[in-house]
Design an enzyme around this catalytic site. Sequence first.
Site, PDB file in Angstrom:
ATOM      1  N   ASP A 112       0.862  -1.184   0.000  1.00 32.08           N
ATOM      2  CA  ASP A 112       0.000   0.000   0.000  1.00 32.08           C
ATOM      3  C   ASP A 112       0.896   1.231   0.000  1.00 32.08           C
ATOM      4  OD1 ASP A 112      -2.435  -1.381   0.080  1.00 32.08           O
ATOM      5  OD2 ASP A 112      -2.422  -1.489   2.265  1.00 32.08           O
ATOM      6  N   ASP A 130      -7.043  -1.335  -4.573  1.00 28.63           N
ATOM      7  CA  ASP A 130      -8.097  -0.945  -3.639  1.00 28.63           C
ATOM      8  C   ASP A 130      -8.983   0.132  -4.251  1.00 28.63           C
ATOM      9  OD1 ASP A 130      -6.881  -2.645  -1.773  1.00 28.63           O
ATOM     10  OD2 ASP A 130      -5.749  -1.013  -0.848  1.00 28.63           O
TER      11      ASP A 130
END
Length: 164
Positions: A112, A130
């Site tokens: 991330d 995401d």
Amino acid sequence: MVYYILAFIVFLVDQGTKYLIATRMELREEIPVIGNFFVITSHRNSGAAFGILQDQRWFFIVVTIIVVVALIWYLQKVKDTPHKLLPIALSLVLGGAIGNFLDRALTGEVVDFVQLNFGSYTFPIFNIADSAICIGVGLIIVETLLEGRREKAAAKIEGNEQHE
């Protein structure tokens, strides 16, 4: 085929950005982009969205395989419909799901890097996959609402034709 190409593009952009972060930044390193609001932050997540269910690698792998199979089945079912929003949405979810799946399958964690700060609140760090999944789900909701309106309009027209 165009919907699978879209899913593949999402997958490639996701994997490319994750590769850059993983190979060019130290873990927890931060690069401010827009002041403190948007910061590229090298982070790893062994859980799901917002860090829930940490270290449940095999659970996520099994669930993602089921979801990907279901997405492909449903995409095949709706790809020729006149309304293209739903297949586009499913393509975004599919590309994102496969992107995060590959990370979990290979390393047990997801890379991330997008960090957004709203004053003292920091939104959970996320990635392109995401984002694609969230946008896709949002578009599925929009399409569901639009379909409901189309059905009501069609029923109204049908009702008017029966009264003539």
